[in-house]
Design a protein around this motif. Sequence first.
Motif, short mmCIF file in Angstrom:
data_model
loop_
_atom_site.label_atom_id
_atom_site.label_comp_id
_atom_site.label_asym_id
_atom_site.label_seq_id
_atom_site.Cartn_x
_atom_site.Cartn_y
_atom_site.Cartn_z
N PHE A 1 8.94 -6.45 8.96
CA PHE A 1 9.03 -7.73 7.89
C PHE A 1 7.37 -7.96 7.75
O PHE A 1 7.21 -8.85 8.64
CB PHE A 1 9.99 -8.64 8.55
N ASP A 2 6.65 -7.43 7.09
CA ASP A 2 5.42 -7.69 7.05
C ASP A 2 4.71 -8.60 5.95
O ASP A 2 3.73 -8.65 5.60
CB ASP A 2 4.60 -6.41 7.29
N LYS A 3 5.52 -9.10 5.02
CA LYS A 3 5.43 -9.76 3.80
C LYS A 3 5.84 -11.13 3.88
O LYS A 3 6.95 -11.39 4.61
CB LYS A 3 5.88 -9.14 2.57
N MET A 4 5.42 -12.11 3.30
CA MET A 4 5.86 -13.37 3.03
C MET A 4 5.72 -13.93 1.75
O MET A 4 4.72 -13.50 0.97
CB MET A 4 5.42 -14.44 4.12
N LEU B 1 20.38 -17.75 -11.41
CA LEU B 1 19.40 -17.11 -10.62
C LEU B 1 19.41 -15.46 -11.09
O LEU B 1 20.30 -15.06 -11.06
CB LEU B 1 19.51 -17.23 -9.40
N ALA B 2 18.23 -15.09 -11.26
CA ALA B 2 17.96 -13.62 -11.77
C ALA B 2 18.40 -12.74 -10.40
O ALA B 2 17.90 -13.18 -9.00
CB ALA B 2 16.54 -13.55 -12.05
N VAL B 3 18.87 -11.78 -10.43
CA VAL B 3 19.27 -10.77 -9.60
C VAL B 3 18.16 -9.68 -9.39
O VAL B 3 17.80 -9.09 -10.22
CB VAL B 3 20.72 -10.15 -9.53
N GLY B 4 17.87 -9.30 -8.27
CA GLY B 4 16.83 -8.17 -8.06
C GLY B 4 16.05 -8.34 -6.75
O GLY B 4 15.17 -9.26 -6.79
N TYR B 5 16.20 -7.50 -5.98
CA TYR B 5 15.47 -7.60 -4.56
C TYR B 5 14.05 -7.46 -4.79
O TYR B 5 13.57 -6.36 -5.50
CB TYR B 5 15.97 -6.63 -3.65
N PRO B 6 13.35 -8.16 -4.16
CA PRO B 6 11.74 -8.14 -4.21
C PRO B 6 11.12 -6.93 -3.41
O PRO B 6 11.62 -6.74 -2.34
CB PRO B 6 11.13 -9.44 -3.95
N SER B 7 10.13 -6.42 -3.93
CA SER B 7 9.43 -5.35 -3.17
C SER B 7 8.00 -5.64 -3.83
O SER B 7 7.71 -5.85 -4.68
CB SER B 7 9.93 -4.06 -3.49
N ILE B 8 7.03 -5.25 -2.76
CA ILE B 8 5.43 -5.34 -3.06
C ILE B 8 5.03 -4.11 -2.38
O ILE B 8 5.29 -3.87 -1.20
CB ILE B 8 4.94 -6.50 -2.48
N ASN B 9 4.12 -3.24 -3.05
CA ASN B 9 3.42 -2.40 -2.45
C ASN B 9 1.88 -2.47 -2.51
O ASN B 9 1.08 -1.76 -2.82
CB ASN B 9 3.66 -1.00 -3.02
N ASN C 1 10.76 -6.34 -9.61
CA ASN C 1 10.68 -7.73 -9.04
C ASN C 1 9.63 -7.73 -7.86
O ASN C 1 9.77 -7.16 -6.73
CB ASN C 1 11.92 -8.23 -8.55
N GLY C 2 8.69 -8.64 -7.98
CA GLY C 2 7.64 -8.64 -6.93
C GLY C 2 6.32 -7.94 -6.90
O GLY C 2 5.56 -8.14 -6.34
N THR D 1 5.23 4.05 2.60
CA THR D 1 6.04 2.86 2.64
C THR D 1 7.00 2.58 1.36
O THR D 1 6.50 2.82 0.83
CB THR D 1 4.95 1.75 2.74
N MET D 2 8.11 2.23 1.87
CA MET D 2 9.01 2.15 0.65
C MET D 2 9.70 0.71 1.05
O MET D 2 9.81 0.27 2.13
CB MET D 2 10.08 3.23 0.68
#
Length: 240
Positions: free
Chosen positions: A128-131, A229-237, A28-29, A106-107
């Motif tokens: 907290f560097d993403k938005m 709503l779908a479940v899943g913590y977002p992450s972006i690399n 997700n993300g 970074t993780m």
Amino acid sequence: VVRFNYTEKGKWFEKVKTFHNEVVRTLNGQIFRDNDWWQRLEDREPEDHFVVSLDADGLIEGYMRYNTKDETFRIKDFYSINVHSDRVLWGYVRSHSSQVEEVVGTMPAHSSFPIIFKEPNVERKVYFDKMIRIVDVEAFLKLYPFVELEETLYVKVNDSQAEWNDAFFQIGLDGSVEKVLDAPGDKVLEMDIGAFSTLMVGFHGIDWYERNGQAKIAPLLIPVWRKALAVGYPSINENF
């Protein structure tokens, strides 16, 4: 393992690119990388290296993009589909212990990767560097993969910067979405665009936003939205 760099790509670079997009499809993300995106990474960091973990049939099950400089092993990408490739890739990192003093990377904040180590010596800093901001709520909701719709849902989005988002939206039992002029007061979820954006990508559940005053919603509607709503913590690399 297979190792290569940008000057010795061979066939494995194309295989890594295919593998990468197959993996991020399940996350997700994460962003699909096209050839231009990979070229940009190469232009910015031409000294990076790749190591690939293969299964018994010679298929990719994980890869890492990294470089070593000033006694630091810096991990740029780490994608793995099973425990075996985790161990192979971390074993590869460990093989550099005589050359480097520290390993950095970074993780996602929710990752618990240190638990796989017998004696983890890990220092973690949280940034907290993403938005995220939904630019077009109606278009977004039409593409959203609702899980289970028990009844027609209504959401009032407050957006002072984009008048097309500042509206009521109706979500039908079949997943159809349309703007409406009004909605029954006891059936409406009301949120500002910022909180609504993070809700819809799974940053927190609806309960968290209601508890922290960022969602106005009748208590009976909370479980309905939770199921939808779908479940899943977002992450972006990625960095732009």
